[in-house]
Design an enzyme around this catalytic site. Structure first.
Site, mmCIF file in Angstrom:
data_model
loop_
_atom_site.group_PDB
_atom_site.id
_atom_site.type_symbol
_atom_site.label_atom_id
_atom_site.label_comp_id
_atom_site.label_asym_id
_atom_site.label_seq_id
_atom_site.Cartn_x
_atom_site.Cartn_y
_atom_site.Cartn_z
ATOM 1 N N TYR A 117 0.938 -1.157 0.209
ATOM 2 C CA TYR A 117 0.263 -0.343 -0.082
ATOM 3 C C TYR A 117 0.884 1.476 0.030
ATOM 4 C CZ TYR A 117 -4.309 -1.926 0.401
ATOM 5 O OH TYR A 117 -5.552 -2.585 0.510
ATOM 6 N N LYS A 175 3.075 -15.932 3.587
ATOM 7 C CA LYS A 175 3.402 -16.536 2.342
ATOM 8 C C LYS A 175 4.878 -17.196 2.063
ATOM 9 C CE LYS A 175 1.591 -18.818 -1.767
ATOM 10 N NZ LYS A 175 0.105 -19.403 -1.703
ATOM 11 N N ASP A 179 -3.874 -18.266 1.871
ATOM 12 C CA ASP A 179 -4.548 -19.112 0.592
ATOM 13 C C ASP A 179 -5.032 -20.155 1.785
ATOM 14 O OD1 ASP A 179 -1.979 -20.514 0.568
ATOM 15 O OD2 ASP A 179 -1.825 -21.143 -0.939
ATOM 16 N N ASP A 206 -6.291 -7.352 4.016
ATOM 17 C CA ASP A 206 -7.526 -6.734 3.060
ATOM 18 C C ASP A 206 -8.646 -7.197 2.661
ATOM 19 O OD1 ASP A 206 -8.915 -4.632 1.790
ATOM 20 O OD2 ASP A 206 -7.955 -4.488 -0.086
ATOM 21 N N ASP A 208 -12.718 -9.292 3.601
ATOM 22 C CA ASP A 208 -14.098 -9.526 3.314
ATOM 23 C C ASP A 208 -14.358 -10.579 2.882
ATOM 24 O OD1 ASP A 208 -13.644 -6.463 2.806
ATOM 25 O OD2 ASP A 208 -14.366 -6.878 0.057
HETATM 26 C C1 IPM Z 1 -10.461 -1.574 3.245
HETATM 27 C C2 IPM Z 1 -10.676 -1.226 1.892
HETATM 28 C C3 IPM Z 1 -9.655 0.391 1.544
HETATM 29 C C4 IPM Z 1 -8.556 -1.004 2.022
HETATM 30 C C5 IPM Z 1 -9.648 0.338 0.172
HETATM 31 C C6 IPM Z 1 -10.877 1.792 -0.345
HETATM 32 C C7 IPM Z 1 -8.453 1.687 -0.478
HETATM 33 O O1 IPM Z 1 -11.410 -2.336 1.038
HETATM 34 O O2 IPM Z 1 -10.330 -0.706 3.822
HETATM 35 O O3 IPM Z 1 -10.763 -3.008 3.205
HETATM 36 O O4 IPM Z 1 -7.753 -1.452 0.826
HETATM 37 O O5 IPM Z 1 -8.064 -0.572 2.333
HETATM 38 MN MN MN Z 2 -10.902 -3.824 1.774
#
Ligand code: IPM
Ligand code: MN
Length: 355
Positions: A140, A192, A225, A249, A253
């Site tokens: 990042y 990894k 993974d 990240d 999700d």
């Molecule tokens: C999150 C989001 C951000 C990230 C994006 C919007 C830059 O996906 O907060 O997880 O990748 O950190």
């Molecule tokens: Mn995210």
């Protein structure tokens, strides 16, 4: 009566449905502050896509200077359909994380009672772990670049930057957090090491060195993974997971999905020595804007995390208890936008009244 500190909170509602969910979060914040006699002072900032479109400003220096002085930041969502992807994300969200050195992204993955889980035969007792995501380094940082852009010989590089200092402070936070959480006292490093033999070599060495200072915390390792596989197959194996920025990240999700969706997933961008920022982890969901149908529970849970991090642990827990009470009541038909059987504002009102 002893004089109490006034908590100065910056509020950035942001784009899309951000302002709607922040509105509900603030209802809950105010109800709790009243119940617990917590003095506060809220300042709103109109940062986001609309301001950028009007003025070209993303994060003016003067605003950043003010944000450095507050006790916490409460953020809705960043991302506007008319603004090219990357501009606001990098210029606002990531810039705040970096400038304020919020080196931890703390993301609890917890399945609350009565919440439908997509995993077969898994329930609240199985899904209750926390991801500690490194938040200022890795892929990042923007390191890398183009050569011969737009030609057939184009080269693009994107480098993962991992500093010993940055990795170590993240690991120490994770070990401390694991120790205090007192669930299984197990910390899993997600990496990894079989392919990323520089970056995760550093992570792995630092992990086992720091572990020596935490003899009561069990150490564990999983490739990223495999971590995804176990999160689906045996999520009950996890207590705390620590990982780098990009893996964090991605797996959070997945984590949000197994806890019932983006509607309930909250996170904190934490600088343990500085200004932290709390947010629902889902996006700005522009297509639902202004319809009063988006789920504010993630934003409400972010308020709970904010209050806890400000040192009001007991008060923060009241937010979670009220959320659990609402879910147990069966009043909400779903956690998904448009299917909740309650409007955005009804949910905020309910939680604020039941705090
Ligand atoms: C999150 C989001 C951000 C990230 C994006 C919007 C830059 O996906 O907060 O997880 O990748 O950190
Ligand atoms: Mn995210």
């Amino acid at each position: 009566m002893s004089s109490q500190k006034t908590y100065r909170i910056a509020v950035i509602p942001g784009d899309g449905t951000g302002p709607e969910v922040v509105n509900e979060g603030l209802k809950v914040f105010k109800a709790l502050a009243a119940a617990e006699s917590i003095p506060y002072d809220l300042t709103h900032y109109d940062l986001g896509g609309e301001r950028y479109k009007k003025t070209g400003e993303i994060l003016p220096e003067s605003v950043l200077a003010e944000l450095r002085t507050v006790d916490a930041i409460y953020l809705g969502a960043i991302g506007h359909p008319d603004v090219k992807p990357g501009i606001l994300e990098k210029g606002l969200l990531l810039r705040l994380r970096f400038e304020l050195d919020q080196y931890i992204n703390l993301r609890p993955v917890k399945l609350y009672p009565n919440v439908p889980c997509p995993l077969k035969d898994k329930g609240p007792k199985d899904i209750d772990f926390v991801v500690v995501r490194e938040n200022t380094e890795g892929l990042y940082t923007g390191a890398g670049g183009f050569m011969k852009k737009g030609t057939p010989d184009e080269v693009a590089t994107q480098e993962s930057i991992n500093t010993r200092k940055g990795v170590e402070r993240c690991l120490r936070y994770a070990f401390n957090y694991t120790k205090q959480r007192a669930k299984a006292k197990k910390l899993t490093l997600c990496g990894k090491t079989n392919v990323l033999t520089y970056a995760f070599d550093l992570w792995e060495r630092a992990f086992y060195e720091v572990a020596k200072d935490y003899p009561d915390v069990k150490t564990d390792y999983a490739h990223v993974d495999a971590t995804c596989m176990w999160m689906v197959k045996n999520p009950e194996w996890f207590d705390v997971i620590v990982t780098d920025n990009i893996f964090g990240d991605i797996i959070t999700d997945l984590g949000a999905m197994i806890q019932g969706g983006m509607g309930i997933a909250a996170g904190g961008n934490i600088n343990p020595e500085g200004v932290s920022m709390f947010e629902p982890i889902g996006g700005s969901a522009p297509k639902y804007t202004g319809q009063n149908v988006i789920n504010p529970l993630a934003a409400i849970c972010a308020v709970g995390m904010m209050i806890e991090t400000l040192g009001k642990g007991k008060a923060g827990k009241r937010v979670e208890s009220a959320v659990v009470k609402l879910l147990e009541s069966g009043k909400m038909k779903s956690l998904d936008a448009g299917k909740m059987g309650m409007s955005t504002s009804e949910i905020g009102d309910w939680i604020a009244a039941n705090i």
